[in-house]
Structures are given as structure tokens and as C-alpha cells.
Scaffold this motif. Structure first.
Motif, PDB file in Angstrom:
ATOM      1  N   LYS A 136      19.737  20.413   5.692  1.00 24.12           N
ATOM      2  CA  LYS A 136      19.235  21.791   5.683  1.00 24.12           C
ATOM      3  C   LYS A 136      19.532  22.440   4.336  1.00 24.12           C
ATOM      4  O   LYS A 136      20.654  22.332   3.819  1.00 24.12           O
ATOM      5  N   GLU A 137      18.549  23.133   3.813  1.00 17.78           N
ATOM      6  CA  GLU A 137      18.682  23.791   2.512  1.00 17.78           C
ATOM      7  C   GLU A 137      19.858  24.763   2.476  1.00 17.78           C
ATOM      8  O   GLU A 137      20.596  24.828   1.491  1.00 17.78           O
ATOM      9  N   ASN A 138      20.060  25.520   3.551  1.00 15.23           N
ATOM     10  CA  ASN A 138      21.130  26.510   3.565  1.00 15.23           C
ATOM     11  C   ASN A 138      22.512  25.856   3.523  1.00 15.23           C
ATOM     12  O   ASN A 138      23.440  26.405   2.924  1.00 15.23           O
ATOM     13  N   ASP A 139      22.654  24.677   4.124  1.00 16.21           N
ATOM     14  CA  ASP A 139      23.934  23.968   4.062  1.00 16.21           C
ATOM     15  C   ASP A 139      24.270  23.610   2.611  1.00 16.21           C
ATOM     16  O   ASP A 139      25.412  23.752   2.178  1.00 16.21           O
ATOM     17  N   LYS A 140      23.274  23.154   1.867  1.00 12.48           N
ATOM     18  CA  LYS A 140      23.500  22.834   0.456  1.00 12.48           C
ATOM     19  C   LYS A 140      23.851  24.110  -0.322  1.00 12.48           C
ATOM     20  O   LYS A 140      24.785  24.118  -1.125  1.00 12.48           O
ATOM     21  N   LYS A 141      23.095  25.160  -0.072  1.00  7.97           N
ATOM     22  CA  LYS A 141      23.318  26.421  -0.795  1.00  7.97           C
ATOM     23  C   LYS A 141      24.746  26.926  -0.580  1.00  7.97           C
ATOM     24  O   LYS A 141      25.435  27.288  -1.538  1.00  7.97           O
ATOM     25  N   LEU A 142      25.193  26.950   0.666  1.00 12.92           N
ATOM     26  CA  LEU A 142      26.543  27.439   0.953  1.00 12.92           C
ATOM     27  C   LEU A 142      27.618  26.492   0.421  1.00 12.92           C
ATOM     28  O   LEU A 142      28.656  26.939  -0.064  1.00 12.92           O
ATOM     29  N   ALA A 143      27.361  25.181   0.478  1.00  8.08           N
ATOM     30  CA  ALA A 143      28.314  24.216  -0.073  1.00  8.08           C
ATOM     31  C   ALA A 143      28.446  24.405  -1.580  1.00  8.08           C
ATOM     32  O   ALA A 143      29.561  24.394  -2.126  1.00  8.08           O
ATOM     33  N   MET A 144      27.336  24.588  -2.257  1.00  3.94           N
ATOM     34  CA  MET A 144      27.364  24.801  -3.706  1.00  3.94           C
ATOM     35  C   MET A 144      28.156  26.066  -4.027  1.00  3.94           C
ATOM     36  O   MET A 144      28.981  26.079  -4.947  1.00  3.94           O
ATOM     37  N   HIS A 145      27.933  27.112  -3.251  1.00  2.22           N
ATOM     38  CA  HIS A 145      28.662  28.366  -3.448  1.00  2.22           C
ATOM     39  C   HIS A 145      30.165  28.144  -3.257  1.00  2.22           C
ATOM     40  O   HIS A 145      30.974  28.571  -4.085  1.00  2.22           O
ATOM     41  N   ARG A 146      30.524  27.473  -2.185  1.00  2.14           N
ATOM     42  CA  ARG A 146      31.953  27.233  -1.920  1.00  2.14           C
ATOM     43  C   ARG A 146      32.582  26.384  -3.025  1.00  2.14           C
ATOM     44  O   ARG A 146      33.682  26.677  -3.498  1.00  2.14           O
ATOM     45  N   MET A 147      31.900  25.318  -3.438  1.00  2.00           N
ATOM     46  CA  MET A 147      32.469  24.429  -4.447  1.00  2.00           C
ATOM     47  C   MET A 147      32.684  25.151  -5.779  1.00  2.00           C
ATOM     48  O   MET A 147      33.709  24.967  -6.437  1.00  2.00           O
ATOM     49  N   THR A 148      31.732  25.997  -6.160  1.00  2.54           N
ATOM     50  CA  THR A 148      31.919  26.739  -7.419  1.00  2.54           C
ATOM     51  C   THR A 148      32.996  27.814  -7.256  1.00  2.54           C
ATOM     52  O   THR A 148      33.748  28.069  -8.196  1.00  2.54           O
TER      53      THR A 148
END
Length: 181
Positions: A136-148
Motif C-alpha cells: 500500500k502506498e500509504n504504508d511506504k509514505k509513513l515508513a519513509m516519514h518515520r525513517m527520516t
């Protein structure tokens, strides 16, 4: 902080046959990752390739295996974080690098947990944003946010390859340029 190839290694996480079909924008992801892997190989940045429970999820997709031909090898794991697997951890440590360039799937599970663990261990982590994804696109978006937020550096495959190349007079520049075009 500059990312230097002599201080870097890459983790290529779980691009497997049974996972890829369910991944958001999987064709673009595979194209980008193939370019990244070829570029890292040209620049002689070591790569550690992982597979999550190979028996159930299959091998790394053929297009990425083909980057290495007969020299393709991988580490099988059952842990979500690569850093929790003793054999993978030993290999990471044996390289003695300070930068870990990460691409893979799924962004919100294996990639995110690996990033957090590597950073907690003192590594500088670079997440190649256009070479990670989730179902899911939102899972990637939130993961990217958390990692940064955790302190990981976000990059694209093109930006990291040119940063590692450093100079248009480099003997590797023409090869990297051909990949990008």
C-alpha cells in the motif's frame, strides 16, 4: 554529511518472486532497483542481498539476480530486521563500513525495522526512496516519514549513484551516466 563509496555497503532487502506482484508500482520499483544495483556494482560498493523465508516467498526476482549472473548469492532470513539475523549482522560488521545504503520491500516492515536497528547500532543509513515500496502506498509514505524522523538520509537511486561517483572525470562516470539515461 557526504556519502563516500569507500565507507559504504548496500542492503538489498527481499525483492522476492511471491512478494513483488503485490507491491505498489512494482515495475518502476524493479527498474529503479536494477539501475541502482548495476551502478553500485560498477562503483564496487558491496551488496548484501536478503530473502525473507525463501521456502515460502521464493527467490529474488530474476531481473535482479541477472545483475550478478553466476555470482548471485543471498542470505535467507526469518527475522524482519536484517540486523536481527546473526549471519547477516556478521557480514555487515565484517565489511567495516559506516554507511549502509538500503533498498527493498516492504518499506513499513523489513526495511523500516532494519533501518532503525542499523541506526541504533551507529551506522549512517541512506534509504533509497525510489527503490523501496510496500503493498500500500500509504504504508511506504509513513515508513519513509518515520525513517527520516529517526535520522535516516533519504535519497534517490540517481542522487546516490552520482554522489558516490563524485566527479565527471571519474573513470566510472560514463558507465553510471549510461545507466541513468
Amino acid at each position: 554529511m557526504r556519502i563516500d563509496k569507500k565507507d559504504s555497503l548496500a542492503l538489498v532487502i527481499d525483492f522476492q518472486e511471491k512478494l513483488i506482484p503485490a507491491i505498489d508500482k512494482n515495475e518502476i520499483l524493479l527498474q529503479n532497483t536494477e539501475i541502482l544495483m548495476k551502478g553500485l556494482d560498477i562503483l564496487e560498493v558491496p551488496l548484501i542481498i536478503t530473502q525473507q523465508y525463501t521456502k515460502g516467498l521464493g527467490m529474488t526476482v530474476e531481473s535482479l539476480q541477472n545483475v550478478f549472473g553466476n555470482s548471485f548469492q543471498y542470505f535467507d532470513k526469518t527475522t524482519f530486521s536484517c540486523y536481527d539475523d546473526e549471519i547477516i549482522l556478521e557480514n555487515i560488521k565484517n565489511y567495516g563500513k559506516k554507511n549502509i545504503i538500503i533498498c527493498g520491500i516492504e518499506a513499513h516492515i523489513c526495511v523500516q525495522q532494519t533501518v532503525i536497528d542499523c541506526m541504533a547500532a551507529g551506522y549512517q543509513v541512506i534509504v533509497v526512496e525510489d527503490c523501496i515500496s510496500s503493498r500500500k502506498e500509504n504504508d511506504k509514505k509513513l515508513a519513509m516519514h518515520r525513517m527520516t524522523q529517526e535520522g535516516a538520509i533519504a535519497a534517490t537511486y540517481e542522487s546516490i549513484l552520482f554522489e558516490l561517483t563524485r566527479d565527471s572525470r571519474s573513470e566510472k562516470f560514463k558507465e553510471i551516466s549510461k545507466l541513468i539515461k
